[in-house]
Structure formats: structure tokens, C-alpha cells
Design an enzyme around this catalytic site. Structure first.
Site: not given
Ligand code: HOZ
Length: 442
Positions: A153, A248, A276
Site C-alpha cells: 500500500y 516506500d 509517520k
């Protein structure tokens, strides 16, 4: 309590009232689908505050938190240094729309921790970071196709919404309506860990693939580790074929050590995306790479990308304070040791209950898959008994332990967790897994 009894749910009357009202004005009562708990059942949580390793819901129930804002809160909730930095900056102003020295400071901390990243561009979400990195790769290579992996994702930009993990896997959305077919056709999916599959695509689409984007440790189909040689193979194939490798690290960046997991795994992407943890719980993400590649971004180059709140001072302050804490000696050793104890204890608890399962983990990331087969890709993850996961989730929640409300997400240990928290989690899991083993399969 006997092994055949479920634990009573704590009272959540006020949370229910808030959620019912929220459903009228927010889609599904939430602002991100997995928060609706659709795949695990039970009532979505309404959180009033967090402190350290705990969340407190609107009814005052305390929850030991292993979601940690989907990994962002490595230091735990309301960390004093981070909260103080945010409060101090809030007094000075929250958004100026022009550059502050704070952006320089956070960029310097990141580039020092990840030396192969020479320049970064801050954005406000992981989605923006990955979307912009792909645009940059397409702009540099003048090619249109990208390769991604099933079950990974990379946020919700149009190019990433086929065979994706996280909420799409949770809700069973294989292809997202609204993504133009012409754009979707430019995304080529391969199973995670399938290097020959990638090689085949490079020969089928010779000279047309701009980039391969990958989670170096997949954490959005549950945790799935890269097989030996997989990431290096991607590195070699992208180089050989003139494509860029985008790694990523929105989840893995600064989670497993004080830098990129690429360093631990011995591979370097051309572009890296982060999010994050670098924002300490305030919206920050970034993409970065060598100066040569990044200089193609506007204003130095023609690849356009911008944002009013990009490099926002509140967010930069939270990020700088977080990075200061991450650099303290022993922080990662402590978190990783706790996580190891947890994973070991869960493995024993599963074996003790006679439940065939896999506990996939790396450092403070882990997932239990209720399947006897090793999980190395999207198909393997989907073989997990998600009804069992849902029951496990609900019973743990009834014991005050908050796990990801989906099989296809990770559990996160933070620096605020203690050995006593881990012991309590393991003993709750022992009780719950025995209870589950005694139930008829749904
Ligand atoms: N997609 C996020 C987890 N991988 C969930 C974000 C959220 O619901 O807050």
C-alpha cells in the site's frame, strides 16, 4: 473465567452516541475506512486522549495501544518533549506559507540519519510523498509504466489503488472505481517477493517502465518480509533497465533503527518516501534522494509539486523533537527487545493453544496470521482465517488491548511500552487463544 467464556465488553455508551452522530456527518462515521472496524466487528473506538502507551476512550476506558496511530507514535502518545515543542511553536504561529529554519533543521536531521538521501521535499501525507516520487520518476525517465507489488500500500493516489493492501485489502476492493482505466493500465502488479515476475515485466515492457515502488518490509497486508535477495534483485533489475527504484519507508523509516530500513537490509533506492514517525504524530511526509534526481523537482526542475501546508512549522517542530528523542542511545534496543519478547510470547501462546499460525515480524512490527502456511505474499496473507483474527481482536479489546482492527495491518510496539505491558499482553493472548481454540470455526 473458563476457557470457553468470552470476556464482557466494557461499557461504551458515550462512544456509541458520538459514533452514531458522526455517522450522520462523516462518511461511515470515520475519516479513514479501517477505523470503522468493519472487518473485525464490534464498535469503532472514539478516543478522547492518549498518554504514553495508552489511549483513553470517550467513556474513560484505558486501552494498551498497539496501533500507535498506524506506527507514527514510536515515542508513545503525548510525549513531553514533542508536546512541548508543538505548544511552543503554536504560540509563535502555525502556518506561514513561506520557509522557516525548522524545515532546514528537520531536513538536516533526516539527511544525516540517511546519508544516501541528499535532498528532501516535505509534504503532508504519505500519499503525497509516494505520488510525487512516482511523478518525479516518470518525469526523469520520460516513461509511463510503474511496477508495484500486490498487497503493498502506497497511499490512495490513483496509480496505487489496484491489488493494494491496507484498507483496500480489508474491505475487499481489488480495483477502485473512479481511477481512469487509462491510468490504472499503467500500474503493473506483481506478487511480493516474485523477482522473476518483475524480470518478465521488464522484458515485456522494455524501455517503458519508469519505476518500481516497494515497501522494503511490507506492512500493509500484515507484516511480510522480503526474501533474501528480493530487494537487491529489484535494485539490479531497475539499474539494468534504466528505471528508478522507489523505496516506500512511510512505515519502516525510523521504526526499526534510527534511519532507513534500507541500511539494515543492504539496499539503496533511488528515491525514498517517508512519513509517520518523522512527524511525531503531526502530518508530515517527505520524499528524497540524490541531489541530482531531486533537482528535477520545481523550482529547480520542471516536475511540479507544491503544498500550502508543506513544511508546516507545527509539524516540523514535532518532527525535530521526535528525532531528538530517537537519537538517544538505547531507544531502539529497548523497543526492539520488547517487541522480540512479545513475538516470542505470542508464538508460545499460539502453540500452547494448538492454533496453527504465523507470527511475521521485524523489530517492532509484527502480525499474527491464522494460517499454517508461511506468509510471503498477498495470496498467503489472504489465506489467513480473518474471522479468527476478528475474534482475537475483539477479545483482546475486551481485555483493554487495542490491536489493528484489520488482519492486514501491523501491530506496533512503542518506546512507551514496558516489560509489564508485554507480559500482560502475552497472558491476555494466552487466555484469548485458548478461548478461540475451544470455539467452533466460523
Ligand atoms: N492506511 C493506514 C494504515 N496502513 C490507516 C490509516 C488510518 O486509518 O488512520
Amino acid at each position: 473465567m473458563s476457557a470457553t467464556q468470552a470476556k464482557a465488553k466494557p461499557e461504551r455508551r458515550r462512544s456509541r452516541e458520538i459514533f452514531e452522530k458522526a455517522e450522520k456527518v462523516l462518511v461511515g462515521g470515520v475519516n479513514s475506512p479501517v477505523r470503522a472496524f468493519r472487518s473485525v466487528g464490534g464498535e469503532p473506538l472514539i478516543i478522547e486522549k492518549g498518554s504514553g502507551q495508552y489511549l483513553y476512550d470517550a467513556d474513560g476506558n484505558e486501552l494498551l495501544d498497539y496501533v500507535c496511530s498506524w506506527g507514527a507514535m514510536l515515542l508513545g502518545h503525548a510525549h513531553p518533549a514533542v508536546s512541548a515543542a508543538i505548544a511552543e511553536q503554536a504560540r509563535r504561529g502555525t502556518s506561514f506559507g513561506v520557509t522557516t529554519e525548522l524545515e532546514l533543521q528537520l531536513a538536516t536531521l533526516i539527511t544525516k540519519a540517511i546519508p544516501f538521501i541528499e535532498k528532501v521535499r516535505f509534504v503532508s501525507s504519505g500519499t503525497e510523498a509516494t505520488m510525487s516520487a512516482v511523478r518525479l520518476a516518470r518525469g526523469i525517465t520520460k516513461r509511463d509504466f510503474i511496477i508495484k507489488f500486490e498487497g503493498c500500500y502506497h497511499g490512495h493516489a490513483d496509480s496505487f489503488l489496484s491489488q493494494a493492501g491496507s484498507g483496500l485489502l480489508t474491505l475487499g476492493i481489488a480495483e477502485c472505481p473512479g481511477v481512469p482505466q487509462a491510468l490504472a493500465a499503467l500500474t503493473l502488479n506483481v506478487p511480493y517477493n516474485d523477482l522473476p515476475g518483475v524480470e518478465k515485466l521488464f522484458s515485456e515492457y522494455k524501455g517503458r517502465i519508469a519505476a518500481v515502488i516497494v515497501e522494503p518490509v511490507a506492512a500493509n497486508m500484515g507484516v511480510v518480509l522480503p526474501k533474501e535477495g528480493f530487494l537487491q534483485g529489484l535494485r539490479d533489475l531497475t539499474r539494468k533497465n534504466g528505471a528508478l527504484l522507489i523505496i516506500d519507508e512511510v512505515i519502516t523509516g525510523f521504526r526499526l533503527h534510527n534511519g532507513a530500513v534500507q541500511t539494515l537490509l543492504g539496499v539503496q533506492g533511488d528515491l525514498t518516501t517517508m512519513g509517520k514517525i518523522i512527524g511525531g504524530g503531526v502530518p508530515v511526509a517527505a520524499y528524497g534522494g540524490s541531489a541530482e534526481l531531486m533537482n528535477n523537482v520545481a523550482p529547480l526542475g520542471p516536475v511540479y509539486q507544491a503544498g500550502t501546508l508543506a513544511g508546516n512549522p507545527l509539524a516540523m517542530s514535532a518532527g525535530i523533537a521526535t528525532m531528538g528523542e530517537l537519537a538517544k542511545p538505547g531507544l531502539y534496543d529497548g523497543v526492539n527487545a520488547l517487541a522480540k519478547k512479545l513475538v516470542h510470547g505470542l508464538g508460545n501462546a499460539l502453540a500452547g493453544a494448538g492454533i496453527p499460525a504465523q507470527v511475521n515480524s521485524m523489530g517492532s512490527l509484527s502480525t499474527i496470521f491464522f494460517t499454517p502456511e508461511p506468509v510471503t505474499d498477498h495470496n498467503g496473507a489472504r489465506n489467513s482465517d480473518t474471522k479468527r483474527y476478528a475474534r482475537y481482536f475483539r477479545e483482546m479489546l475486551n481485555r483493554g488491548i487495542f490491536l489493528a482492527p484489520s488482519q492486514f495491518e501491523a501491530a506496533f510496539v512503542s518506546a512507551a511500552h514496558t516489560p509489564a505491558d508485554i507480559d500482560r499482553t502475552i497472558s491476555s493472548a494466552q487466555e484469548v487463544l485458548k478461548f478461540i481454540a475451544a470455539q467452533p470455526r466460523e
